[in-house]
Design an enzyme around this catalytic site. Structure first.
Site, PDB file in Angstrom:
ATOM      1  N   ASN A 126      10.416 -38.026  -1.475  1.00 55.72           N
ATOM      2  CA  ASN A 126      11.470 -38.931  -1.930  1.00 55.72           C
ATOM      3  C   ASN A 126      12.288 -38.232  -2.999  1.00 55.72           C
ATOM      4  O   ASN A 126      11.830 -37.285  -3.636  1.00 55.72           O
ATOM      5  CB  ASN A 126      10.853 -40.175  -2.578  1.00 55.72           C
ATOM      6  CG  ASN A 126      10.066 -40.990  -1.589  1.00 55.72           C
ATOM      7  OD1 ASN A 126       8.894 -40.749  -1.378  1.00 55.72           O
ATOM      8  ND2 ASN A 126      10.725 -41.953  -0.980  1.00 55.72           N
TER       9      ASN A 126
ATOM     10  N   HIS B 157      14.699 -40.072   1.212  1.00 57.38           N
ATOM     11  CA  HIS B 157      13.941 -38.819   1.180  1.00 57.38           C
ATOM     12  C   HIS B 157      14.967 -37.701   1.039  1.00 57.38           C
ATOM     13  O   HIS B 157      16.126 -37.854   1.428  1.00 57.38           O
ATOM     14  CB  HIS B 157      13.079 -38.695   2.439  1.00 57.38           C
ATOM     15  CG  HIS B 157      11.889 -39.618   2.385  1.00 57.38           C
ATOM     16  ND1 HIS B 157      10.659 -39.200   1.958  1.00 57.38           N
ATOM     17  CD2 HIS B 157      11.768 -40.945   2.642  1.00 57.38           C
ATOM     18  CE1 HIS B 157       9.819 -40.228   1.977  1.00 57.38           C
ATOM     19  NE2 HIS B 157      10.468 -41.314   2.381  1.00 57.38           N
TER      20      HIS B 157
ATOM     21  N   CYS C  24       6.493 -38.820   5.033  1.00 57.47           N
ATOM     22  CA  CYS C  24       5.746 -39.748   5.867  1.00 57.47           C
ATOM     23  C   CYS C  24       4.957 -38.924   6.881  1.00 57.47           C
ATOM     24  O   CYS C  24       5.539 -38.090   7.570  1.00 57.47           O
ATOM     25  CB  CYS C  24       6.694 -40.714   6.563  1.00 57.47           C
ATOM     26  SG  CYS C  24       5.834 -41.796   7.706  1.00 57.47           S
TER      27      CYS C  24
ATOM     28  N   ARG D  14       2.226 -44.064  -3.775  1.00 61.72           N
ATOM     29  CA  ARG D  14       2.029 -44.389  -2.354  1.00 61.72           C
ATOM     30  C   ARG D  14       2.731 -43.358  -1.461  1.00 61.72           C
ATOM     31  O   ARG D  14       2.084 -42.561  -0.801  1.00 61.72           O
ATOM     32  CB  ARG D  14       2.539 -45.822  -2.077  1.00 61.72           C
ATOM     33  CG  ARG D  14       2.095 -46.390  -0.734  1.00 61.72           C
ATOM     34  CD  ARG D  14       2.945 -45.953   0.436  1.00 61.72           C
ATOM     35  NE  ARG D  14       4.367 -46.264   0.295  1.00 61.72           N
ATOM     36  CZ  ARG D  14       5.294 -45.796   1.111  1.00 61.72           C
ATOM     37  NH1 ARG D  14       4.989 -44.984   2.103  1.00 61.72           N
ATOM     38  NH2 ARG D  14       6.579 -46.096   0.913  1.00 61.72           N
ATOM     39  N   ASP D  15       4.046 -43.338  -1.488  1.00 61.57           N
ATOM     40  CA  ASP D  15       4.782 -42.458  -0.565  1.00 61.57           C
ATOM     41  C   ASP D  15       4.507 -40.992  -0.902  1.00 61.57           C
ATOM     42  O   ASP D  15       4.419 -40.141  -0.008  1.00 61.57           O
ATOM     43  CB  ASP D  15       6.285 -42.753  -0.659  1.00 61.57           C
ATOM     44  CG  ASP D  15       7.052 -42.404   0.599  1.00 61.57           C
ATOM     45  OD1 ASP D  15       6.585 -41.539   1.357  1.00 61.57           O
ATOM     46  OD2 ASP D  15       8.128 -42.998   0.825  1.00 61.57           O
TER      47      ASP D  15
ATOM     48  N   HIS E 118      16.175 -46.123  -0.292  1.00 59.92           N
ATOM     49  CA  HIS E 118      14.954 -45.296  -0.307  1.00 59.92           C
ATOM     50  C   HIS E 118      15.301 -43.991   0.404  1.00 59.92           C
ATOM     51  O   HIS E 118      15.297 -43.920   1.627  1.00 59.92           O
ATOM     52  CB  HIS E 118      13.879 -46.098   0.439  1.00 59.92           C
ATOM     53  CG  HIS E 118      12.552 -45.440   0.591  1.00 59.92           C
ATOM     54  ND1 HIS E 118      11.425 -45.836  -0.112  1.00 59.92           N
ATOM     55  CD2 HIS E 118      12.114 -44.438   1.412  1.00 59.92           C
ATOM     56  CE1 HIS E 118      10.385 -45.127   0.257  1.00 59.92           C
ATOM     57  NE2 HIS E 118      10.772 -44.265   1.193  1.00 59.92           N
TER      58      HIS E 118
HETATM   59  P1  HMG Z   1      -3.714 -50.068  15.513  1.00 58.03           P
HETATM   60  O1  HMG Z   1      -4.523 -48.955  16.084  1.00 58.03           O
HETATM   61  O2  HMG Z   1      -2.609 -50.643  16.323  1.00 58.03           O
HETATM   62  O3  HMG Z   1      -4.633 -51.260  15.016  1.00 58.03           O
HETATM   63  O4  HMG Z   1      -3.171 -49.557  14.113  1.00 58.03           O
HETATM   64  P2  HMG Z   1      -5.840 -51.951  15.660  1.00 58.03           P
HETATM   65  O5  HMG Z   1      -5.740 -53.378  15.249  1.00 58.03           O
HETATM   66  O6  HMG Z   1      -5.969 -51.610  17.119  1.00 58.03           O
HETATM   67  O7  HMG Z   1      -7.089 -51.296  14.885  1.00 58.03           O
HETATM   68  C1  HMG Z   1      -7.462 -49.946  15.050  1.00 58.03           C
HETATM   69  C2  HMG Z   1      -8.402 -49.556  13.925  1.00 58.03           C
HETATM   70  O8  HMG Z   1      -7.698 -49.613  12.677  1.00 58.03           O
HETATM   71  C3  HMG Z   1      -9.592 -50.491  13.775  1.00 58.03           C
HETATM   72  O9  HMG Z   1     -10.659 -49.721  13.239  1.00 58.03           O
HETATM   73  C4  HMG Z   1      -9.142 -51.458  12.703  1.00 58.03           C
HETATM   74  O10 HMG Z   1     -10.236 -52.021  12.007  1.00 58.03           O
HETATM   75  C5  HMG Z   1      -8.342 -50.549  11.811  1.00 58.03           C
HETATM   76  P3  HMG Z   1     -11.810 -49.112  14.189  1.00 58.03           P
HETATM   77  O11 HMG Z   1     -12.349 -50.283  14.919  1.00 58.03           O
HETATM   78  O12 HMG Z   1     -11.107 -48.130  15.119  1.00 58.03           O
HETATM   79  O13 HMG Z   1     -12.737 -48.471  13.221  1.00 58.03           O
HETATM   80  N1  HMG Z   1      -7.294 -51.248  11.081  1.00 58.03           N
HETATM   81  C6  HMG Z   1      -7.177 -51.262   9.751  1.00 58.03           C
HETATM   82  N2  HMG Z   1      -7.918 -50.659   8.789  1.00 58.03           N
HETATM   83  C7  HMG Z   1      -7.544 -50.864   7.527  1.00 58.03           C
HETATM   84  N3  HMG Z   1      -6.458 -51.625   7.188  1.00 58.03           N
HETATM   85  C8  HMG Z   1      -5.726 -52.214   8.127  1.00 58.03           C
HETATM   86  C9  HMG Z   1      -6.071 -52.042   9.468  1.00 58.03           C
HETATM   87  N4  HMG Z   1      -5.544 -52.484  10.627  1.00 58.03           N
HETATM   88  C10 HMG Z   1      -6.303 -52.003  11.605  1.00 58.03           C
HETATM   89  N5  HMG Z   1      -4.650 -52.923   7.761  1.00 58.03           N
HETATM   90  C11 HMG Z   1      -2.122 -49.771  11.990  1.00 58.03           C
HETATM   91  C12 HMG Z   1      -2.217 -50.284  13.413  1.00 58.03           C
HETATM   92  C13 HMG Z   1      -0.847 -50.287  11.397  1.00 58.03           C
HETATM   93  C14 HMG Z   1      -3.291 -50.272  11.210  1.00 58.03           C
HETATM   94  C15 HMG Z   1      -2.128 -48.225  11.994  1.00 58.03           C
HETATM   95  O14 HMG Z   1      -1.184 -47.760  12.904  1.00 58.03           O
HETATM   96  C16 HMG Z   1      -1.861 -47.648  10.642  1.00 58.03           C
HETATM   97  O15 HMG Z   1      -2.626 -47.822   9.707  1.00 58.03           O
HETATM   98  N6  HMG Z   1      -0.740 -46.904  10.497  1.00 58.03           N
HETATM   99  C17 HMG Z   1      -0.393 -46.251   9.251  1.00 58.03           C
HETATM  100  C18 HMG Z   1       0.944 -46.692   8.815  1.00 58.03           C
HETATM  101  C19 HMG Z   1       1.335 -46.005   7.524  1.00 58.03           C
HETATM  102  O16 HMG Z   1       0.687 -46.172   6.510  1.00 58.03           O
HETATM  103  N7  HMG Z   1       2.416 -45.168   7.568  1.00 58.03           N
HETATM  104  C20 HMG Z   1       2.914 -44.498   6.399  1.00 58.03           C
HETATM  105  C21 HMG Z   1       3.576 -45.457   5.463  1.00 58.03           C
HETATM  106  S1  HMG Z   1       5.164 -46.036   6.053  1.00 58.03           S
HETATM  107  C22 HMG Z   1       6.282 -44.912   5.365  1.00 58.03           C
HETATM  108  O17 HMG Z   1       5.906 -43.918   4.779  1.00 58.03           O
HETATM  109  C23 HMG Z   1       7.733 -45.232   5.475  1.00 58.03           C
HETATM  110  C24 HMG Z   1       8.330 -45.799   4.164  1.00 58.03           C
HETATM  111  O18 HMG Z   1       8.099 -44.913   3.075  1.00 58.03           O
HETATM  112  C25 HMG Z   1       9.840 -45.988   4.330  1.00 58.03           C
HETATM  113  C26 HMG Z   1      10.494 -44.733   4.897  1.00 58.03           C
HETATM  114  O19 HMG Z   1      10.596 -43.719   4.188  1.00 58.03           O
HETATM  115  O20 HMG Z   1      10.874 -44.806   6.092  1.00 58.03           O
HETATM  116  C27 HMG Z   1       7.732 -47.165   3.818  1.00 58.03           C
HETATM  117 MG    MG Z   2       9.313 -43.231   2.520  1.00 62.41          MG
END
Ligand code: HMG
Ligand code: MG
Length: 312
Positions: free
Chosen positions: A249, A209, A240, A15-16, A207
């Site tokens: 990571n 990085h 990210c 995933r990450d 966690h």
């Molecule tokens: P949004 O724009 O606020 O959501 O996004 P929305 O409800 O307004 O929907 C917008 C569009 O997204 C729509 O599609 C929805 O259907 C779709 P459109 O009508 O434009 O075609 N949508 C989705 N599609 C699939 N699955 C869903 C979903 N929700 C809405 N669940 C949202 C909000 C959270 C979805 C968006 O901002 C997003 O996907 N962000 C990505 C977040 C992410 O994956 N970040 C990376 C991982 S986190 C990380 O790496 C940190 C971590 O490792 C810890 C660390 O190191 O800090 C965990």
């Molecule tokens: Mg991370």
């Protein structure tokens, strides 16, 4: 200070790691990677995310990955879920655990989740209620626990509050994430001591990085203070897409080597883990970030040129 006798490793590479590759990794490669990781003894593996394909195209196909994986019983396959749309997709795909991912920084939350922290918790509350009904366990992340790419220093109080909010929603474990890898051992230790005042240390994971090369030292400092769950990524892949400049990571190989050397049990077979390293590095055509993998695989024809990632 003593180290724990056993550490659980949560493998986040599929995933990450893969979310930050420039190219979308095919489902078959993701599946084979996860199977190799499980064969190496990793029994907690984050396989992907149920997020917007527009935001993170690399994680599209997580349902197909889950449908095709064959791993032994007892291997927990988890995925990130940001909202009810993701929850519906995750449960339909038969995910093991889900992970909620909150931030201790308002700006990072807006970039990562498209909403502020309070709104993210409104969404998480709905997910948590549905998860409870479905009997699904939830892990929680606190991003930017040691610094934010947009706001800089993050107050411990924000981290503690965010962790407590996740716990109140029913998360069984809180992973404190140094999203941009700026922490150093003293800062990491102080954070653990602070969070452990309100959350039992058994429920804290870390966690890191490795942007500034501090991750192993930070992990060691946290283990000395009772932490026994560590997130890591095969070959040190990762980053990210919403944290510019953040490196991968800490590498799972490096964590396992360090813990083997400290007589801390992980249940991971380093030789078999290197099979996963070889496989994913050949598939992505990039060398491992792991120092241990580089040392152990020296002489083998590994890809030599480093591929650019999203965050570079
Ligand atoms: P949004 O724009 O606020 O959501 O996004 P929305 O409800 O307004 O929907 C917008 C569009 O997204 C729509 O599609 C929805 O259907 C779709 P459109 O009508 O434009 O075609 N949508 C989705 N599609 C699939 N699955 C869903 C979903 N929700 C809405 N669940 C949202 C909000 C959270 C979805 C968006 O901002 C997003 O996907 N962000 C990505 C977040 C992410 O994956 N970040 C990376 C991982 S986190 C990380 O790496 C940190 C971590 O490792 C810890 C660390 O190191 O800090 C965990
Ligand atoms: Mg991370």
């Amino acid at each position: 200070m003593t180290l724990p006798a056993r550490v659980q490793i949560v493998e986040v590479g599929p995933r990450d790691g893969l979310q930050n590759e420039m190219a979308v990794t095919p489902v078959a490669v993701r599946t084979q990677l996860i199977e190799l990781l499980a064969r190496a003894g990793l029994n907690r593996i984050e396989v992907g995310s149920f997020v917007s394909e527009k935001a993170v195209p690399q994680m599209a196909g997580t349902a197909e990955v889950l449908a095709s994986i064959r791993v032994p019983k007892g291997v927990n396959l988890s995925a990130l879920v940001p909202n009810m749309q993701g929850f519906a997709a995750a449960t339909a795909a038969g995910v093991g655990d889900i992970a909620l991912f909150a931030a201790a920084s308002e700006s990072f939350s807006r970039k990562n989740l498209g909403c502020g922290v309070d709104e993210s918790f409104n969404r998480f509350a709905r997910v948590a209620a549905a998860a409870k009904d479905a009997g699904l366990a939830m892990r929680g992340y606190v991003s930017c626990a040691l610094g934010c790419p947009y706001e800089g220093k993050v107050d411990h109080t924000r981290v503690v509050e965010t962790a407590q909010r996740l716990l109140a929603l029913g998360c069984y474990e809180i992973s404190l994430a140094d999203t941009i890898g700026v922490g150093t051992p003293v800062a990491a230790r102080e954070l653990i001591q602070r969070v452990a005042q309100v959350i039992s240390v058994e429920r804290i994971a870390v966690h890191f990085h490795d942007t500034y090369g501090q991750a192993l030292a930070n992990i060691f400092a946290c283990l000395e203070h009772g932490v026994s769950v560590v997130d890591s990524s095969v070959a040190g892949l990762g980053g990210c897409p919403f944290a510019p400049g953040a490196a991968g990571n800490v590498a799972t190989e490096d964590v396992v080597y360090m813990l083997n050397g400290c007589d801390v049990e992980t249940g991971v077979d380093l030789g078999k883990l290197l099979d996963a390293t070889r496989f994913i590095c050949a598939s992505l055509d990039r060398p491992p970030e792991s120092k241990v993998a580089r040392a152990r695989l020296a002489g083998e024809s590994l890809p030599s040129q480093r591929c650019a990632t999203n965050s570079e």
